[in-house]
Design a protein around this motif. Structure first.
Motif: not given
Lengths: 576, 79
Positions: A322, A326, A338, A341, A352, A356
């Motif tokens: 992630t 992100m 981040i 998100l 994710t 992303g």
């Protein structure tokens, strides 16, 4: 142990003795063989013809550490093929200790009706109407269900993305703290759950039934030796507890394999701001938690709790994939954004990675500037709101690429790649292309062979030897996913003696002779089954190839393209 | 010549001395290799899996250039 058969059309939940052919299977082996047997490969994944199977790993519920892994299987609405996505937390252990071998959900609730499944024991399970919970985010949902049923329940659920049957919808599951922050993220299985009208599965955590073992002492001795190895290993015993999976950011970036700005570069210039070392420091300074225990039976403690500057909870756990999807992938070096998100994806029920990368493709197509974290947060919020752009992002990078007529979509079978660029680690090119799962890193993670020992045992930027490494690792991982051992406790089976402990446990649980040949056959059987299903579903050799961008665009700083040829890709499993 | 060395992961725990958060500024013999640099700071080679020099991967026998930025990183498992 028992099967729980849930018919959403008839709204029944019935117990069944485990059919003989599944008695000695668990996890991915069980979900894939059952889906292959009971679901037509040409079925529409979002209708009652599909089945959604939840199966704890073969070792789940035993004394073995790091074995609370739940495999979720179905025909994927994203890839069009068979899918297995697995998740940690508490659910696998809880199901196994109630004596539940698998939950098989079939049919479809009529008229958009919604239910949750409440499993209280291996004799008591019921579907509870819950139309009022449709659209609810996962944190609020979990709080509601814990409020109604008690906090000693494991909750496995979908959020608004699953409710809308979007193709990046995940299935979220609660950790030891009761937060729905663990995800079976890949393949859009949350959409399958939503299509059935199933919002959540609630599992009582107080089960005490021992998992049947043919030789109790032999199993426990091998499990104890395995745990000792996991603790003694530098990576699982020291590095992961201190820094979490985010420790991968720096080395993968150093290798030029950290896909940045929709994989236009292999290194992110601001990596210092989002590295594992930087994140652990921020967490410590703010009073969050490193070395956090997320899953039942875990002795690695790779999880963390990220907090605001004021010490308020933001998310758990902030992990490598992630931080990439992100972060670097959208050109974002703001660690707070981040973390936000990451939380939003858990709360809305989104993969994710697919999300992303969907953002990255949109940014790359000119929809926004790379690095615009506010826009990224706004777009992910829009997924929950169900706006046109939100639905697009929620359907993943392929949908975004089609919408903007943009062909730089780093995905295979419509599923985004993960945080290892296949040009700089060519073994990952083979895994992404040839796994039955779509571009999935866990299906055959060959990063260590490519990079370690002062430069790897193979040349990471050459195609030489990569097919063989990926093939062997994919067979191995299909077996690992079936027994339910966490990826981060694989240090316990890295040595000859370590894998010997796994064979001993297999033998001690099943009562059969089990060794290297049986392990390879287990993995091969799973892969053969999955590849066969995909072929019947209509997937062809073209679906087992990387997008052109990886062959045509040299990746800075090493300026390398994928060198594994299409013919080599096609040879990976030809004699499986 | 001068080089800058950063120890990542938990490697600072194995540095015999106080490891500054910003890394080590070292005076080293010209032509030193990555492996010799590890020996110089008494970092057991078996603890180091990945090395980058000025952002590029390096192996034990590669020479470190003047004013080079060297990062020592650890073993990887996972997925």
């Amino acid at each position: 142990m028992k099967f729980l058969r849930v018919d959403m059309t008839a709204q029944t939940a019935e117990w069944q003795d485990v059919p003989q052919e599944y008695e000695k299977l668990g996890g991915r082996a069980l979900t894939s063989l059952l889906v292959d047997s009971e679901v037509s490969a040409t079925a529409d994944p979002l209708t009652g013809d599909n089945k959604l199977v939840f199966a704890p790993g073969y070792f789940s519920g035993t004394t073995l550490v790091n074995s609370s892994r739940l495999s979720v299987g179905a025909k994927s609405p994203l890839t069009g093929g068979i899918k297995e996505s697995n998740v940690g937390g508490t659910v696998a252990y809880s199901l196994a200790r109630l004596g539940v071998k698998a939950v098989v959900v079939e049919g479809q609730a009529a008229d958009g009706k919604y239910f949750y499944l409440n499993i209280e024991s291996d004799t008591a399970a019921s579907l509870v109407p819950c139309d009022q919970l449709k659209g609810m985010r996962t944190y609020a949902l979990t709080q509601t269900l814990h409020g109604e049923l008690g906090t000693d329940k494991s909750v496995t659920c979908i959020g608004p993305a699953g409710d809308q049957q979007l193709l990046s919808a995940s299935i979220q599951s609660t950790d030891l703290d009761g937060r729905p922050c663990r995800a079976a993220g890949r393949g859009g299985l949350g959409a399958v759950m939503g299509s059935k009208g199933l919002k959540a599965i609630v599992v009582d955590r107080n089960g005490k039934k021992p998992v049947p073992l043919a030789d109790d002492k032999r199993f426990k001795d091998a499990a104890r030796a395995y745990a000792k190895d996991v603790k003694a290993d530098e990576f699982s015993g020291e590095i992961l507890p201190e820094l979490g999976t985010a420790v991968l950011v720096e080395p993968i970036n150093a290798a030029g394999a950290f896909p940045t700005r929709n994989a236009r570069q292999g290194q992110f210039e601001n990596v210092d701001k989002i590295s594992g070392e930087a994140i652990a420091k921020v967490i410590k300074e703010r009073g969050g938690k490193n070395k956090h225990k997320g899953c039942a039976q875990c002795i690695v403690d790779c999880s963390n709790e990220f907090v605001t500057a004021e010490g308020e909870f933001v998310t758990s756990s902030l992990e490598y994939e992630t931080i990439w999807s992100m972060g670097g992938m959208i050109g974002n070096d703001d660690i707070d954004a981040i973390a936000r998100l990451d939380f939003l994806c858990d709360d809305i029920g989104l993969d994710t990675m697919n999300t992303g990368v969907a953002l990255a493709v949109a940014f790359d197509a000119g929809y926004a500037e790379f690095g615009d974290a506010k826009k990224a947060i706004s777009l992910v919020e829009q997924v929950a709101e169900g706006t046109e752009m939100g639905r697009l992002i929620g359907n993943g990078p392929h949908a975004v690429g089609e919408h903007f007529n943009h062909d730089r979509v780093p995905a295979v079978k419509k599923q985004s790649m993960a945080a290892y660029d296949p040009r700089a680690i060519q073994g990952m090119a083979v895994t992404y292309a040839t796994t039955p799962m779509g571009a999935d890193h866990t299906a055959g993670w060959v990063v260590d062979q490519n990079l370690e020992a002062f430069g790897g045992t193979v040349d990471a930027r050459s195609g030489e030897g990569q097919v063989e490494i990926s093939r062997a690792t994919q067979i191995h991982m299909a077996a690992v996913d079936s027994v339910g051992i966490c990826d981060f406790a694989q240090s316990g089976l890295a040595s000859e003696e370590g894998i010997g402990n796994v064979y001993t446990m297999m033998s001690a649980k099943s009562g059969d002779v089990f060794g290297e040949a049986e392990w390879a056959e287990l993995g091969s059987t799973v892969l053969r089954t999955e590849l066969g299903f995909n072929k019947r579903a209509g997937l062809t050799e073209e679906d087992y190839q990387l997008p052109e961008m990886f062959y045509k665009e040299p990746l800075p700083p090493y300026n390398v393209v994928v060198k594994v040829t299409r013919e080599q890709m096609n040879s990976t499993f030809e004699d499986l | 010549m001068k080089v800058h060395l950063r120890l990542l992961g938990t490697l600072p725990d194995y540095y015999p001395g106080d490891y500054p958060e910003t890394g080590l500024d070292l005076d080293v013999p010209a032509g030193i290799t990555v492996g010799e640099l590890a020996d110089l700071v008494q970092m057991p080679r078996e603890r180091i899996s990945i090395v980058s020099v000025n952002g590029f991967l390096a192996k034990a026998d590669d020479k470190v250039p003047e004013n080079g930025v060297v990062k020592f990183l650890q073993s990887l498992h996972g997925g």
